[in-house]
Design a protein around this motif. Structure first.
Motif, PDB file in Angstrom:
ATOM      1  N   GLU A  58     -64.036  40.553 110.871  1.00 56.76           N
ATOM      2  CA  GLU A  58     -62.735  41.221 111.251  1.00 56.76           C
ATOM      3  C   GLU A  58     -61.892  40.132 111.534  1.00 56.76           C
ATOM      4  OE1 GLU A  58     -60.549  44.743 113.523  1.00 56.76           O
ATOM      5  OE2 GLU A  58     -62.138  43.448 114.590  1.00 56.76           O
ATOM      6  N   GLY A  59     -62.551  39.415 112.385  1.00 56.16           N
ATOM      7  CA  GLY A  59     -61.495  38.398 113.043  1.00 56.16           C
ATOM      8  C   GLY A  59     -61.073  37.193 112.049  1.00 56.16           C
ATOM      9  N   VAL A  60     -61.867  36.793 111.091  1.00 61.12           N
ATOM     10  CA  VAL A  60     -61.615  35.890 110.276  1.00 61.12           C
ATOM     11  C   VAL A  60     -60.686  36.261 109.190  1.00 61.12           C
ATOM     12  CG1 VAL A  60     -62.593  34.558 108.156  1.00 61.12           C
ATOM     13  CG2 VAL A  60     -63.675  34.397 110.510  1.00 61.12           C
ATOM     14  N   LEU A  61     -61.259  37.748 108.837  1.00 63.91           N
ATOM     15  CA  LEU A  61     -60.351  38.332 107.718  1.00 63.91           C
ATOM     16  C   LEU A  61     -58.713  38.400 108.283  1.00 63.91           C
ATOM     17  CD1 LEU A  61     -62.417  40.629 105.883  1.00 63.91           C
ATOM     18  CD2 LEU A  61     -61.681  38.812 105.040  1.00 63.91           C
ATOM     19  N   PHE A  62     -58.850  38.836 109.640  1.00 63.79           N
ATOM     20  CA  PHE A  62     -57.334  39.188 110.137  1.00 63.79           C
ATOM     21  C   PHE A  62     -56.469  37.858 110.188  1.00 63.79           C
ATOM     22  CE2 PHE A  62     -54.489  39.842 113.737  1.00 63.79           C
ATOM     23  CZ  PHE A  62     -53.717  40.834 113.374  1.00 63.79           C
ATOM     24  N   GLU A  63     -57.006  36.934 110.970  1.00 59.64           N
ATOM     25  CA  GLU A  63     -56.500  35.639 111.214  1.00 59.64           C
ATOM     26  C   GLU A  63     -56.248  34.782 109.970  1.00 59.64           C
ATOM     27  OE1 GLU A  63     -54.888  34.635 114.015  1.00 59.64           O
ATOM     28  OE2 GLU A  63     -55.657  36.681 114.964  1.00 59.64           O
ATOM     29  N   PHE A  64     -57.021  34.634 109.185  1.00 64.66           N
ATOM     30  CA  PHE A  64     -57.020  33.615 107.975  1.00 64.66           C
ATOM     31  C   PHE A  64     -56.814  34.155 106.820  1.00 64.66           C
ATOM     32  CE2 PHE A  64     -59.593  31.800 111.499  1.00 64.66           C
ATOM     33  CZ  PHE A  64     -58.589  30.796 111.910  1.00 64.66           C
ATOM     34  N   GLY A  65     -57.391  35.722 106.494  1.00 69.81           N
ATOM     35  CA  GLY A  65     -57.387  36.187 105.451  1.00 69.81           C
ATOM     36  C   GLY A  65     -56.149  36.752 104.956  1.00 69.81           C
ATOM     37  N   GLY A  66     -55.039  36.984 106.103  1.00 66.89           N
ATOM     38  CA  GLY A  66     -53.922  37.651 105.718  1.00 66.89           C
ATOM     39  C   GLY A  66     -54.075  39.275 105.388  1.00 66.89           C
ATOM     40  N   LEU A  67     -55.073  39.571 105.736  1.00 68.02           N
ATOM     41  CA  LEU A  67     -55.257  41.242 105.331  1.00 68.02           C
ATOM     42  C   LEU A  67     -54.709  42.261 106.388  1.00 68.02           C
ATOM     43  CD1 LEU A  67     -59.142  41.231 104.141  1.00 68.02           C
ATOM     44  CD2 LEU A  67     -57.007  41.250 102.770  1.00 68.02           C
ATOM     45  N   ASP A  68     -54.280  43.348 105.898  1.00 68.98           N
ATOM     46  CA  ASP A  68     -53.853  44.272 106.856  1.00 68.98           C
ATOM     47  C   ASP A  68     -54.624  44.504 108.051  1.00 68.98           C
ATOM     48  OD1 ASP A  68     -51.889  46.222 107.728  1.00 68.98           O
ATOM     49  OD2 ASP A  68     -53.385  48.024 106.891  1.00 68.98           O
ATOM     50  N   LEU A  69     -54.301  44.824 108.831  1.00 71.49           N
ATOM     51  CA  LEU A  69     -55.334  45.322 110.301  1.00 71.49           C
ATOM     52  C   LEU A  69     -55.914  46.531 110.175  1.00 71.49           C
ATOM     53  CD1 LEU A  69     -56.009  44.133 112.947  1.00 71.49           C
ATOM     54  CD2 LEU A  69     -54.142  45.516 114.058  1.00 71.49           C
ATOM     55  N   ALA A  70     -55.595  47.341 109.463  1.00 75.52           N
ATOM     56  CA  ALA A  70     -56.339  48.552 109.546  1.00 75.52           C
ATOM     57  C   ALA A  70     -57.328  48.516 108.282  1.00 75.52           C
ATOM     58  CB  ALA A  70     -55.328  49.816 108.512  1.00 75.52           C
ATOM     59  N   LEU A  71     -57.312  47.445 107.281  1.00 70.32           N
ATOM     60  CA  LEU A  71     -58.158  47.306 106.166  1.00 70.32           C
ATOM     61  C   LEU A  71     -59.430  46.344 106.783  1.00 70.32           C
ATOM     62  CD1 LEU A  71     -59.471  47.353 103.117  1.00 70.32           C
ATOM     63  CD2 LEU A  71     -58.038  45.447 102.856  1.00 70.32           C
ATOM     64  N   VAL A  72     -59.124  45.300 107.789  1.00 71.95           N
ATOM     65  CA  VAL A  72     -60.217  44.850 108.408  1.00 71.95           C
ATOM     66  C   VAL A  72     -60.727  45.719 109.497  1.00 71.95           C
ATOM     67  CG1 VAL A  72     -59.139  42.589 107.965  1.00 71.95           C
ATOM     68  CG2 VAL A  72     -58.450  43.543 110.013  1.00 71.95           C
ATOM     69  N   HIS A  73     -60.294  46.423 109.932  1.00 73.42           N
ATOM     70  CA  HIS A  73     -60.680  47.461 110.866  1.00 73.42           C
ATOM     71  C   HIS A  73     -61.957  48.408 110.292  1.00 73.42           C
ATOM     72  CE1 HIS A  73     -59.161  46.679 114.917  1.00 73.42           C
ATOM     73  NE2 HIS A  73     -58.026  47.292 114.515  1.00 73.42           N
ATOM     74  N   ILE A  74     -61.505  48.743 109.010  1.00 76.35           N
ATOM     75  CA  ILE A  74     -62.550  49.401 107.945  1.00 76.35           C
ATOM     76  C   ILE A  74     -63.701  48.762 107.605  1.00 76.35           C
ATOM     77  CG2 ILE A  74     -62.808  50.584 105.949  1.00 76.35           C
ATOM     78  CD1 ILE A  74     -59.867  51.356 105.988  1.00 76.35           C
ATOM     79  N   ILE A  75     -63.471  47.417 107.505  1.00 75.27           N
ATOM     80  CA  ILE A  75     -64.788  46.555 107.060  1.00 75.27           C
ATOM     81  C   ILE A  75     -65.556  46.113 108.457  1.00 75.27           C
ATOM     82  CG2 ILE A  75     -65.174  44.248 106.378  1.00 75.27           C
ATOM     83  CD1 ILE A  75     -62.332  44.167 104.824  1.00 75.27           C
ATOM     84  N   GLU A  76     -64.948  46.087 109.420  1.00 75.83           N
ATOM     85  CA  GLU A  76     -65.684  46.019 110.583  1.00 75.83           C
ATOM     86  C   GLU A  76     -66.293  47.210 110.958  1.00 75.83           C
ATOM     87  OE1 GLU A  76     -65.176  44.985 115.478  1.00 75.83           O
ATOM     88  OE2 GLU A  76     -63.668  46.363 114.294  1.00 75.83           O
ATOM     89  N   SER A  77     -65.720  48.425 110.979  1.00 81.57           N
ATOM     90  CA  SER A  77     -66.603  49.632 110.888  1.00 81.57           C
ATOM     91  C   SER A  77     -67.793  49.869 110.293  1.00 81.57           C
ATOM     92  CB  SER A  77     -65.367  50.919 110.918  1.00 81.57           C
ATOM     93  OG  SER A  77     -64.398  50.826 111.940  1.00 81.57           O
ATOM     94  N   VAL A  78     -67.711  49.510 108.844  1.00 82.63           N
ATOM     95  CA  VAL A  78     -68.747  49.443 108.192  1.00 82.63           C
ATOM     96  C   VAL A  78     -69.832  48.675 108.481  1.00 82.63           C
ATOM     97  CG1 VAL A  78     -69.488  49.025 105.925  1.00 82.63           C
ATOM     98  CG2 VAL A  78     -67.416  50.259 105.964  1.00 82.63           C
ATOM     99  N   ALA A  79     -69.717  47.672 109.018  1.00 84.71           N
ATOM    100  CA  ALA A  79     -70.597  46.817 109.382  1.00 84.71           C
ATOM    101  C   ALA A  79     -71.357  47.283 110.845  1.00 84.71           C
ATOM    102  CB  ALA A  79     -69.994  45.242 109.772  1.00 84.71           C
ATOM    103  N   ILE A  80     -70.447  47.613 111.525  1.00 84.80           N
ATOM    104  CA  ILE A  80     -70.840  48.478 112.878  1.00 84.80           C
ATOM    105  C   ILE A  80     -71.728  49.337 112.549  1.00 84.80           C
ATOM    106  CG2 ILE A  80     -70.157  49.724 114.978  1.00 84.80           C
ATOM    107  CD1 ILE A  80     -67.803  47.796 115.124  1.00 84.80           C
ATOM    108  N   GLY A  81     -71.298  50.290 111.537  1.00 83.90           N
ATOM    109  CA  GLY A  81     -72.017  51.663 111.203  1.00 83.90           C
ATOM    110  C   GLY A  81     -73.596  51.191 110.450  1.00 83.90           C
ATOM    111  N   LEU A  82     -73.603  50.097 109.710  1.00 81.24           N
ATOM    112  CA  LEU A  82     -74.702  49.629 109.098  1.00 81.24           C
ATOM    113  C   LEU A  82     -75.590  49.143 110.250  1.00 81.24           C
ATOM    114  CD1 LEU A  82     -76.598  49.248 106.771  1.00 81.24           C
ATOM    115  CD2 LEU A  82     -75.103  46.645 106.542  1.00 81.24           C
ATOM    116  N   GLY A  83     -75.084  48.258 111.169  1.00 83.45           N
ATOM    117  CA  GLY A  83     -75.787  47.671 112.403  1.00 83.45           C
ATOM    118  C   GLY A  83     -76.355  48.999 113.405  1.00 83.45           C
ATOM    119  N   PHE A  84     -75.615  49.897 113.593  1.00 82.86           N
ATOM    120  CA  PHE A  84     -76.072  51.328 114.159  1.00 82.86           C
ATOM    121  C   PHE A  84     -77.143  51.785 113.422  1.00 82.86           C
ATOM    122  CE2 PHE A  84     -71.992  51.678 116.645  1.00 82.86           C
ATOM    123  CZ  PHE A  84     -72.487  51.151 117.691  1.00 82.86           C
TER     124      PHE A  84
END
Length: 91
Positions: free
Chosen positions: A56-82
């Motif tokens: 999430e941090g890399v995509l937001f800071e360096f990927g130029g993606l929208d904050l909502a989109l990187v939160h979705i990506i992070e949430s998927v990873a967190i869900g998978l980890g859970f």
């Protein structure tokens, strides 16, 4: 110049990333010490969650993606980890 909100977000994300790395490391060390599958799965689950924070941090800071989109990506990873952690606890 970075605004205050972005600076706080980056600082908090770095702190969460550092904590995630520590938790993953100690979980892996516990797995090496005990050799049990549930500690292995815990290390993997925490690692996936930590990877989600990092991505999430890399995509937001360096990927130029929208904050909502990187939160979705992070949430998927967190869900998978859970899910991996849940499997670890259920067996």
């Amino acid at each position: 110049m970075v605004d205050t909100t972005t600076a706080v977000l980056v600082a908090v994300r770095l702190a969460v990333l550092a904590l995630g790395i520590l938790i993953t490391y100690y979980s892996f060390e516990a797995y090496r010490r005990t050799g049990t599958y549930y500690m292995r799965n815990a290390a993997v689950g925490f690692g996936i969650i930590t990877l989600g924070v990092f991505i999430e941090g890399v995509l937001f800071e360096f990927g130029g993606l929208d904050l909502a989109l990187v939160h979705i990506i992070e949430s998927v990873a967190i869900g998978l980890g859970f899910v991996v952690l849940l499997i670890s606890l259920r067996r």
